[in-house]
Design a protein around this motif. Structure first.
Motif, PDB file in Angstrom:
ATOM      1  N   ASN A 190       6.813   4.511  12.520  1.00 25.68           N
ATOM      2  CA  ASN A 190       6.737   5.562  11.494  1.00 25.68           C
ATOM      3  C   ASN A 190       6.875   5.000  10.078  1.00 25.68           C
ATOM      4  O   ASN A 190       7.517   5.606   9.211  1.00 25.68           O
ATOM      5  CB  ASN A 190       7.810   6.626  11.735  1.00 25.68           C
ATOM      6  CG  ASN A 190       7.661   7.310  13.084  1.00 25.68           C
ATOM      7  OD1 ASN A 190       6.551   7.622  13.508  1.00 25.68           O
ATOM      8  ND2 ASN A 190       8.783   7.532  13.758  1.00 25.68           N
ATOM      9  N   VAL A 191       6.266   3.861   9.853  1.00 28.14           N
ATOM     10  CA  VAL A 191       6.293   3.243   8.527  1.00 28.14           C
ATOM     11  C   VAL A 191       5.236   3.923   7.662  1.00 28.14           C
ATOM     12  O   VAL A 191       4.062   4.005   8.052  1.00 28.14           O
ATOM     13  CB  VAL A 191       6.011   1.727   8.610  1.00 28.14           C
ATOM     14  CG1 VAL A 191       6.005   1.112   7.209  1.00 28.14           C
ATOM     15  CG2 VAL A 191       7.054   1.051   9.488  1.00 28.14           C
ATOM     16  N   PRO A 192       5.601   4.442   6.483  1.00 30.96           N
ATOM     17  CA  PRO A 192       4.619   5.144   5.648  1.00 30.96           C
ATOM     18  C   PRO A 192       3.551   4.203   5.114  1.00 30.96           C
ATOM     19  O   PRO A 192       3.762   2.984   5.013  1.00 30.96           O
ATOM     20  CB  PRO A 192       5.469   5.719   4.513  1.00 30.96           C
ATOM     21  CG  PRO A 192       6.692   4.845   4.465  1.00 30.96           C
ATOM     22  CD  PRO A 192       6.952   4.439   5.883  1.00 30.96           C
ATOM     23  N   ASP A 193       2.406   4.754   4.760  1.00 29.47           N
ATOM     24  CA  ASP A 193       1.265   3.946   4.324  1.00 29.47           C
ATOM     25  C   ASP A 193       1.429   3.372   2.921  1.00 29.47           C
ATOM     26  O   ASP A 193       0.597   2.574   2.486  1.00 29.47           O
ATOM     27  CB  ASP A 193      -0.021   4.782   4.380  1.00 29.47           C
ATOM     28  CG  ASP A 193      -0.471   5.037   5.805  1.00 29.47           C
ATOM     29  OD1 ASP A 193      -0.053   4.274   6.699  1.00 29.47           O
ATOM     30  OD2 ASP A 193      -1.233   6.003   6.027  1.00 29.47           O
ATOM     31  N   ASP A 194       2.493   3.773   2.200  1.00 35.32           N
ATOM     32  CA  ASP A 194       2.711   3.162   0.895  1.00 35.32           C
ATOM     33  C   ASP A 194       3.454   1.836   1.012  1.00 35.32           C
ATOM     34  O   ASP A 194       3.740   1.176   0.014  1.00 35.32           O
ATOM     35  CB  ASP A 194       3.463   4.113  -0.044  1.00 35.32           C
ATOM     36  CG  ASP A 194       4.847   4.480   0.475  1.00 35.32           C
ATOM     37  OD1 ASP A 194       5.183   4.112   1.618  1.00 35.32           O
ATOM     38  OD2 ASP A 194       5.604   5.150  -0.279  1.00 35.32           O
ATOM     39  N   LYS A 195       3.769   1.425   2.238  1.00 36.92           N
ATOM     40  CA  LYS A 195       4.352   0.116   2.509  1.00 36.92           C
ATOM     41  C   LYS A 195       3.227  -0.859   2.872  1.00 36.92           C
ATOM     42  O   LYS A 195       2.201  -0.459   3.429  1.00 36.92           O
ATOM     43  CB  LYS A 195       5.337   0.192   3.677  1.00 36.92           C
ATOM     44  CG  LYS A 195       6.519   1.114   3.443  1.00 36.92           C
ATOM     45  CD  LYS A 195       7.419   0.611   2.342  1.00 36.92           C
ATOM     46  CE  LYS A 195       8.659   1.494   2.209  1.00 36.92           C
ATOM     47  NZ  LYS A 195       9.537   1.045   1.094  1.00 36.92           N
ATOM     48  N   ASN A 240       9.819 -10.019  12.451  1.00 40.13           N
ATOM     49  CA  ASN A 240       9.774  -9.396  13.772  1.00 40.13           C
ATOM     50  C   ASN A 240      10.309  -7.973  13.727  1.00 40.13           C
ATOM     51  O   ASN A 240       9.744  -7.055  14.343  1.00 40.13           O
ATOM     52  CB  ASN A 240      10.584 -10.229  14.766  1.00 40.13           C
ATOM     53  CG  ASN A 240       9.873 -11.519  15.155  1.00 40.13           C
ATOM     54  OD1 ASN A 240       8.653 -11.615  15.073  1.00 40.13           O
ATOM     55  ND2 ASN A 240      10.642 -12.511  15.580  1.00 40.13           N
ATOM     56  N   ALA A 241      11.384  -7.790  12.980  1.00 40.56           N
ATOM     57  CA  ALA A 241      11.986  -6.458  12.883  1.00 40.56           C
ATOM     58  C   ALA A 241      11.048  -5.490  12.173  1.00 40.56           C
ATOM     59  O   ALA A 241      10.880  -4.337  12.600  1.00 40.56           O
ATOM     60  CB  ALA A 241      13.327  -6.543  12.142  1.00 40.56           C
ATOM     61  N   ALA A 242      10.401  -5.957  11.082  1.00 37.75           N
ATOM     62  CA  ALA A 242       9.469  -5.102  10.350  1.00 37.75           C
ATOM     63  C   ALA A 242       8.267  -4.759  11.217  1.00 37.75           C
ATOM     64  O   ALA A 242       7.793  -3.610  11.232  1.00 37.75           O
ATOM     65  CB  ALA A 242       9.025  -5.788   9.067  1.00 37.75           C
ATOM     66  N   LYS A 248      -7.106  -5.117  18.073  1.00 36.25           N
ATOM     67  CA  LYS A 248      -5.841  -4.418  17.815  1.00 36.25           C
ATOM     68  C   LYS A 248      -5.838  -3.927  16.374  1.00 36.25           C
ATOM     69  O   LYS A 248      -5.265  -4.541  15.474  1.00 36.25           O
ATOM     70  CB  LYS A 248      -4.659  -5.347  18.078  1.00 36.25           C
ATOM     71  CG  LYS A 248      -4.516  -5.757  19.535  1.00 36.25           C
ATOM     72  CD  LYS A 248      -3.369  -6.752  19.721  1.00 36.25           C
ATOM     73  CE  LYS A 248      -3.256  -7.189  21.179  1.00 36.25           C
ATOM     74  NZ  LYS A 248      -2.176  -8.203  21.372  1.00 36.25           N
ATOM     75  N   LEU A 249      -6.488  -2.799  16.137  1.00 27.99           N
ATOM     76  CA  LEU A 249      -6.762  -2.323  14.785  1.00 27.99           C
ATOM     77  C   LEU A 249      -5.602  -1.555  14.166  1.00 27.99           C
ATOM     78  O   LEU A 249      -5.652  -1.215  12.977  1.00 27.99           O
ATOM     79  CB  LEU A 249      -8.010  -1.445  14.796  1.00 27.99           C
ATOM     80  CG  LEU A 249      -9.303  -2.136  15.245  1.00 27.99           C
ATOM     81  CD1 LEU A 249     -10.442  -1.122  15.308  1.00 27.99           C
ATOM     82  CD2 LEU A 249      -9.655  -3.288  14.319  1.00 27.99           C
ATOM     83  N   GLY A 250      -4.574  -1.265  14.948  1.00 26.00           N
ATOM     84  CA  GLY A 250      -3.416  -0.586  14.385  1.00 26.00           C
ATOM     85  C   GLY A 250      -2.699  -1.468  13.374  1.00 26.00           C
ATOM     86  O   GLY A 250      -2.858  -2.690  13.367  1.00 26.00           O
ATOM     87  N   LYS A 251      -1.874  -0.860  12.510  1.00 29.23           N
ATOM     88  CA  LYS A 251      -1.217  -1.599  11.427  1.00 29.23           C
ATOM     89  C   LYS A 251       0.290  -1.678  11.643  1.00 29.23           C
ATOM     90  O   LYS A 251       0.905  -0.746  12.188  1.00 29.23           O
ATOM     91  CB  LYS A 251      -1.505  -0.952  10.077  1.00 29.23           C
ATOM     92  CG  LYS A 251      -2.974  -0.811   9.736  1.00 29.23           C
ATOM     93  CD  LYS A 251      -3.150  -0.207   8.352  1.00 29.23           C
ATOM     94  CE  LYS A 251      -4.591   0.133   8.076  1.00 29.23           C
ATOM     95  NZ  LYS A 251      -5.061   1.285   8.887  1.00 29.23           N
ATOM     96  N   VAL A 252       0.867  -2.789  11.203  1.00 29.85           N
ATOM     97  CA  VAL A 252       2.315  -2.982  11.272  1.00 29.85           C
ATOM     98  C   VAL A 252       2.826  -3.374   9.892  1.00 29.85           C
ATOM     99  O   VAL A 252       2.087  -3.892   9.044  1.00 29.85           O
ATOM    100  CB  VAL A 252       2.699  -4.057  12.312  1.00 29.85           C
ATOM    101  CG1 VAL A 252       2.264  -3.635  13.710  1.00 29.85           C
ATOM    102  CG2 VAL A 252       2.075  -5.408  11.961  1.00 29.85           C
ATOM    103  N   TRP A 253       4.087  -3.140   9.672  1.00 27.24           N
ATOM    104  CA  TRP A 253       4.740  -3.443   8.395  1.00 27.24           C
ATOM    105  C   TRP A 253       4.840  -4.943   8.212  1.00 27.24           C
ATOM    106  O   TRP A 253       5.259  -5.671   9.111  1.00 27.24           O
ATOM    107  CB  TRP A 253       6.124  -2.793   8.400  1.00 27.24           C
ATOM    108  CG  TRP A 253       6.818  -2.754   7.061  1.00 27.24           C
ATOM    109  CD1 TRP A 253       6.283  -3.047   5.846  1.00 27.24           C
ATOM    110  CD2 TRP A 253       8.177  -2.384   6.827  1.00 27.24           C
ATOM    111  NE1 TRP A 253       7.207  -2.888   4.849  1.00 27.24           N
ATOM    112  CE2 TRP A 253       8.400  -2.469   5.436  1.00 27.24           C
ATOM    113  CE3 TRP A 253       9.232  -1.974   7.657  1.00 27.24           C
ATOM    114  CZ2 TRP A 253       9.625  -2.182   4.852  1.00 27.24           C
ATOM    115  CZ3 TRP A 253      10.452  -1.689   7.085  1.00 27.24           C
ATOM    116  CH2 TRP A 253      10.650  -1.779   5.694  1.00 27.24           C
ATOM    117  N   PHE A 254       4.436  -5.425   7.046  1.00 28.26           N
ATOM    118  CA  PHE A 254       4.407  -6.864   6.768  1.00 28.26           C
ATOM    119  C   PHE A 254       5.387  -7.163   5.641  1.00 28.26           C
ATOM    120  O   PHE A 254       5.073  -7.009   4.458  1.00 28.26           O
ATOM    121  CB  PHE A 254       2.982  -7.278   6.365  1.00 28.26           C
ATOM    122  CG  PHE A 254       2.759  -8.772   6.275  1.00 28.26           C
ATOM    123  CD1 PHE A 254       2.507  -9.521   7.414  1.00 28.26           C
ATOM    124  CD2 PHE A 254       2.789  -9.428   5.046  1.00 28.26           C
ATOM    125  CE1 PHE A 254       2.276 -10.888   7.329  1.00 28.26           C
ATOM    126  CE2 PHE A 254       2.560 -10.785   4.956  1.00 28.26           C
ATOM    127  CZ  PHE A 254       2.308 -11.522   6.106  1.00 28.26           C
TER     128      PHE A 254
END
Length: 449
Positions: free
Chosen positions: A141-146, A134-136, A119-125
């Motif tokens: 559509n979270v920008p990559d500067d997060k 969980n909400a994050a 699962k190589l996709g990224k999520v907001w941490f």
């Protein structure tokens, strides 16, 4: 099956039975002793990472750790996303340099673990609570500067937070007592989860001084923004064997990932193992680093390793082992000698460990008499290369015991094993454990027959 289980149990016991601290006396504190403590911590982390695996060997290593005085709690929690498995070690008699707790996460073992890795996709941490995380993680559509992290590793951590009926035992312990310290470790997938778990604790409010992460062969876990936010706050040491492909896989196939923390590079000898990602090889190198540190501390006069036991009991005069090793394995000899001496210290009621300088003109028997010993012990180690197997060897040990009083042969034992699944040093540990357990019956034999 019964014979294999007995063999695995013996091997697991002696891997950890060498002890993370040998029987030594501290002469004075200094840099060399600090190195012993540091290498001992890595050795502990390697053993814990091995014990976290759920296969039979992992369980037996787990049992051996408990026999060495470690209190171990297992945690497991499964969701549709991940199978979270980790163990928590607590040494009730820990020295000041040792962590209060060691948490070790299992590496890839089953199909769900493989899916987690992929699962190589990224999520907001981000977030301080489970609900905020969980909400994050569900945000789009979270920008990559997060700060963003590997989705599979994130889901594993979130699953692990819920593992066990006690909720958050480590978090509660760290928050309630600032003196408590935690070492988080793991191999491969387990190392990635350990990294995110450490970062998660800091965001939840744990003092960074209480948390340290040490991983073996772990892939990258997050993007450049995560690295920037976490580096300098989380104490992370990444141990990587040369030739191990796993630490670079996520960057290669996922893109946008960045490693961080202190990287420690280890070299693997080609004959030792065909798979440099193996946790067995990491364990082997950790042991050797620890033994090297002990030698340096001895040279510096900061520790003293006993060459003779104290107290009552029959004394065995143990001469240095003789070795017949192929050229590519000659570098193993000093480590093998140390492992064998350690096992004799553990097994014999009384002993004198001789060295080459202790030989007398009249030979070993005379030296044994002068030392007041009742038994003379000789050991031979021979390694034979298996031509039909790449990097395969058979290691044979022969132990011969003589009565010092009359020079007569009292007992002899032969042991043999291959390096097919193990490193040479671990094989030696296995065989000398047999010596220690089975080969000391002569201690209770009469001196004259």
């Amino acid at each position: 099956m019964a014979m294999r289980e007995k063999w695995l149990r013996q091997m697991a016991s002696l891997v950890l039975g060498t002890g993370f601290l040998l029987a030594v006396s501290v002469a004075q504190a200094g840099a060399a002793l600090d190195a012993v403590h540091e290498k001992g911590k890595v050795y502990l982390a390697a053993a814990a990472s091995l014990a976290a695996y759920n296969d039979r060997l992992g369980m037996l290593v787990n049992e051996a750790l408990q026999e060495e005085g470690w209190e171990i709690t297992k945690y497991k929690h499964s969701t549709a996303s991940a199978d979270a498995r980790f163990i928590v070690l607590k040494n009730l008699n820990a020295d000041s340099w040792e962590p209060t707790y060691t948490l070790a996460v299992a590496g890839t073992e089953n199909t769900k673990d493989i899916k987690t890795d992929m699962k190589l996709g990224k999520v907001w941490f981000t977030g301080a609570t489970q609900a905020e995380f969980n909400a994050a993680g569900a945000a789009t559509n979270v920008p990559d500067d997060k700060p963003k992290v590997h989705k599979g590793f994130y889901q594993y951590v979130q699953t692990a937070i819920d593992a066990g009926e006690d909720g958050h035992p480590i978090y509660k312990a760290l928050m309630s007592d600032p003196s408590q310290r935690l070492l988080i470790t793991g191999h491969s997938l387990g190392g990635a989860v350990a990294t995110l778990g450490g970062a998660r604790l800091l965001l939840a409010g744990v003092n960074p001084a209480q948390v340290e992460v040490l991983t073996f062969g772990a892939p990258a876990v997050g993007n450049a923004a995560f690295k920037q936010e976490t580096e300098g706050k989380l104490a992370l040491e990444r141990v990587v064997l040369d030739g191990d492909p796993v630490p670079g896989l996520v960057q290669k196939f996922g893109g946008g990932y960045a490693q961080f923390g202190k990287e420690v590079r280890w070299q693997e000898e080609n004959y030792m193992h065909q798979k440099p990602h193996s946790m067995a090889v990491y364990m082997d190198v950790a042991m050797k680093d620890y033994y090297r540190a002990l030698q340096e501390a001895e040279k510096a006069g900061e520790i003293v390793t006993p060459r003779q036991s104290e107290g009552e009991g029959p004394k065995a005069y143990v001469v240095p082992a003789s070795f017949k090793l192929p050229q590519e394995m000659e570098g193993e000899q000093p480590f093998m000698q140390q492992v064998m001496e350690r096992q004799y210290r553990r097994a014999l009621k009384g002993y004198v460990l001789a060295d080459a300088a202790a030989a007398t003109p009249k030979g070993d028997l005379e030296a044994a008499k002068q030392a007041g010993c009742q038994w003379l012990v000789r050991t031979e180690v021979q390694v034979t290369r298996l031509r039909q197997e790449v990097n395969g060897h058979v290691i044979s040990l022969n132990q011969t015991v003589y009565r010092v009083a009359d020079g007569r042969l009292a007992a002899t034992s032969d042991y043999q094993s291959s390096t097919r699944e193990l490193t040479p040093l671990v094989v030696i540990m296995h065989l000398t454990r047999n010596f220690a357990k089975d080969g000391v019956r002569w201690l209770d034999m009469p001196q004259k027959g």
